[in-house]
Design a protein around this motif. Sequence first.
Motif, mmCIF file in Angstrom:
data_model
loop_
_atom_site.group_PDB
_atom_site.id
_atom_site.type_symbol
_atom_site.label_atom_id
_atom_site.label_comp_id
_atom_site.label_asym_id
_atom_site.label_seq_id
_atom_site.Cartn_x
_atom_site.Cartn_y
_atom_site.Cartn_z
ATOM 1 N N ILE A 231 0.827 -1.211 0.000
ATOM 2 C CA ILE A 231 0.000 0.000 0.000
ATOM 3 C C ILE A 231 0.859 1.259 0.000
ATOM 4 O O ILE A 231 1.695 1.463 0.875
ATOM 5 C CB ILE A 231 -0.945 -0.009 1.216
ATOM 6 N N ASP A 232 0.623 2.119 -0.968
ATOM 7 C CA ASP A 232 1.343 3.382 -1.142
ATOM 8 C C ASP A 232 0.808 4.423 -0.156
ATOM 9 O O ASP A 232 -0.380 4.757 -0.179
ATOM 10 C CB ASP A 232 1.133 3.850 -2.586
ATOM 11 N N VAL A 233 1.692 4.928 0.709
ATOM 12 C CA VAL A 233 1.303 6.007 1.628
ATOM 13 C C VAL A 233 2.215 7.216 1.419
ATOM 14 O O VAL A 233 2.493 7.981 2.342
ATOM 15 C CB VAL A 233 1.320 5.553 3.103
ATOM 16 N N ALA B 157 6.564 4.272 1.320
ATOM 17 C CA ALA B 157 6.672 5.607 0.743
ATOM 18 C C ALA B 157 8.080 5.671 0.151
ATOM 19 O O ALA B 157 8.366 4.987 -0.823
ATOM 20 C CB ALA B 157 6.429 6.675 1.802
ATOM 21 N N SER B 158 8.997 6.446 0.778
ATOM 22 C CA SER B 158 10.395 6.424 0.336
ATOM 23 C C SER B 158 11.038 5.087 0.662
ATOM 24 O O SER B 158 12.012 4.682 0.028
ATOM 25 C CB SER B 158 11.174 7.554 1.006
ATOM 26 N N GLY B 159 10.513 4.417 1.687
ATOM 27 C CA GLY B 159 10.951 3.083 2.079
ATOM 28 C C GLY B 159 9.766 2.338 2.646
ATOM 29 O O GLY B 159 8.665 2.886 2.774
ATOM 30 N N ALA B 160 9.987 1.083 2.973
ATOM 31 C CA ALA B 160 8.913 0.271 3.558
ATOM 32 C C ALA B 160 8.883 0.471 5.059
ATOM 33 O O ALA B 160 9.928 0.556 5.709
ATOM 34 C CB ALA B 160 9.121 -1.196 3.220
ATOM 35 N N TYR B 161 7.698 0.543 5.621
ATOM 36 C CA TYR B 161 7.525 0.720 7.062
ATOM 37 C C TYR B 161 7.397 -0.640 7.751
ATOM 38 O O TYR B 161 7.028 -1.640 7.133
ATOM 39 C CB TYR B 161 6.282 1.559 7.348
ATOM 40 N N THR B 162 7.701 -0.649 9.026
ATOM 41 C CA THR B 162 7.485 -1.825 9.864
ATOM 42 C C THR B 162 6.266 -1.564 10.726
ATOM 43 O O THR B 162 6.223 -0.598 11.486
ATOM 44 C CB THR B 162 8.703 -2.098 10.763
ATOM 45 N N GLY C 26 3.232 6.673 8.003
ATOM 46 C CA GLY C 26 4.163 7.726 7.611
ATOM 47 C C GLY C 26 3.820 8.283 6.254
ATOM 48 O O GLY C 26 2.717 8.094 5.735
ATOM 49 N N SER C 27 4.791 8.979 5.639
ATOM 50 C CA SER C 27 4.615 9.591 4.338
ATOM 51 C C SER C 27 6.002 9.780 3.729
ATOM 52 O O SER C 27 6.994 9.351 4.292
ATOM 53 C CB SER C 27 3.866 10.921 4.468
ATOM 54 N N GLY C 28 6.074 10.425 2.568
ATOM 55 C CA GLY C 28 7.374 10.651 1.949
ATOM 56 C C GLY C 28 7.308 10.495 0.448
ATOM 57 O O GLY C 28 6.265 10.710 -0.171
ATOM 58 N N GLY C 29 8.433 10.095 -0.154
ATOM 59 C CA GLY C 29 8.505 9.903 -1.585
ATOM 60 C C GLY C 29 7.857 8.599 -2.012
ATOM 61 O O GLY C 29 7.168 7.941 -1.226
ATOM 62 N N THR C 30 8.087 8.211 -3.267
ATOM 63 C CA THR C 30 7.480 6.983 -3.798
ATOM 64 C C THR C 30 8.578 6.053 -4.310
ATOM 65 O O THR C 30 9.193 6.344 -5.339
ATOM 66 C CB THR C 30 6.509 7.290 -4.949
ATOM 67 N N VAL C 31 8.826 4.973 -3.580
ATOM 68 C CA VAL C 31 9.775 3.943 -4.026
ATOM 69 C C VAL C 31 9.022 2.618 -3.986
ATOM 70 O O VAL C 31 8.991 1.918 -2.963
ATOM 71 C CB VAL C 31 11.038 3.906 -3.143
ATOM 72 N N ILE C 32 8.392 2.290 -5.110
ATOM 73 C CA ILE C 32 7.535 1.112 -5.169
ATOM 74 C C ILE C 32 8.310 -0.157 -4.844
ATOM 75 O O ILE C 32 7.806 -1.064 -4.176
ATOM 76 C CB ILE C 32 6.874 1.010 -6.566
ATOM 77 N N SER C 33 9.561 -0.222 -5.293
ATOM 78 C CA SER C 33 10.357 -1.435 -5.071
ATOM 79 C C SER C 33 10.566 -1.726 -3.597
ATOM 80 O O SER C 33 10.692 -2.887 -3.204
ATOM 81 C CB SER C 33 11.707 -1.311 -5.774
ATOM 82 N N MET D 105 7.565 -3.656 -2.545
ATOM 83 C CA MET D 105 7.543 -4.962 -3.196
ATOM 84 C C MET D 105 8.591 -5.895 -2.598
ATOM 85 O O MET D 105 8.327 -7.081 -2.361
ATOM 86 C CB MET D 105 7.776 -4.793 -4.696
ATOM 87 N N ASN D 106 9.790 -5.373 -2.365
ATOM 88 C CA ASN D 106 10.854 -6.216 -1.819
ATOM 89 C C ASN D 106 10.532 -6.696 -0.411
ATOM 90 O O ASN D 106 10.792 -7.851 -0.059
ATOM 91 C CB ASN D 106 12.182 -5.462 -1.837
ATOM 92 N N LYS D 107 9.934 -5.812 0.395
ATOM 93 C CA LYS D 107 9.559 -6.239 1.741
ATOM 94 C C LYS D 107 8.425 -7.260 1.680
ATOM 95 O O LYS D 107 8.425 -8.252 2.416
ATOM 96 C CB LYS D 107 9.147 -5.056 2.607
ATOM 97 N N SER D 108 7.464 -7.019 0.810
ATOM 98 C CA SER D 108 6.364 -7.964 0.649
ATOM 99 C C SER D 108 6.885 -9.342 0.258
ATOM 100 O O SER D 108 6.453 -10.363 0.821
ATOM 101 C CB SER D 108 5.396 -7.448 -0.423
#
Length: 251
Positions: free
Chosen positions: A34-36, A82-87, A116-123, A126-129
Amino acid sequence: MKITTKSALAAIPLLMSSTFASAVLVDSELSLVIDVSGSVSGSEYNLMMDGYANAFRDSTVQNNILNGGTNGAIAVNAVFFASGAYTTSLDSYTLLNSAASINAFADILDNFTRPGSGGTVISSGMNKSLATLLADNGFESTNMIMDVSGDGTSSISSTQAARNAAQAAGVTVNGITIGSLGINTFYNDNVITSNGFSIHATDFTDFENGVKQKLRIETQNPNQVPEPASLALVVMGLAAIAGLRRRGGAR
């Protein structure tokens, strides 16, 4: 350690794998990505999470989960990026094997605080998923699905690398995009796998109809998922969805 390609499990005697023996068999493992990012406003985040929650409350989705497969259950988690994946607490998978458990998960999504929020780094999402799908997460299935949603694009090279890693591991990546059709094109070219599909919602208000239709497809018996032409017919009557596309082959 969990086997990367789950179809290989059939070749391993059950007694030789204590991890497999202790895992719960489910019809699919579904990871919501999910993109935040900052382009998603507070009200849009609420609409998006309401959409996910109401999609799981949908009677067709619930019937698919409980009656559409061999085990009558799926395992699902949610990864936010967002810019990174959250935990978050939703990194862990939840067993959905009754109407009560599905509705309880929907309530969690409906009330989940934005991490959180921030930039968009889709990977990053995906990588965390993918890591959660391949980890010893307590569940086993031959049907692993990554469900990526977002309203933006990011690096082509890193996104394609994440998609290729998922495909190599036997994970199907589907997408739902919001806003510009150009974002849907980006997902078709760089996010979804060769066996995946995408749905496009015109805005966050329309997202609920789109994600509901998407989950109806994803929770069907994997052997009964319709071909691309049939998928197009399924969503043609939903004015809220601007398009549904499927990649023609691996890139």
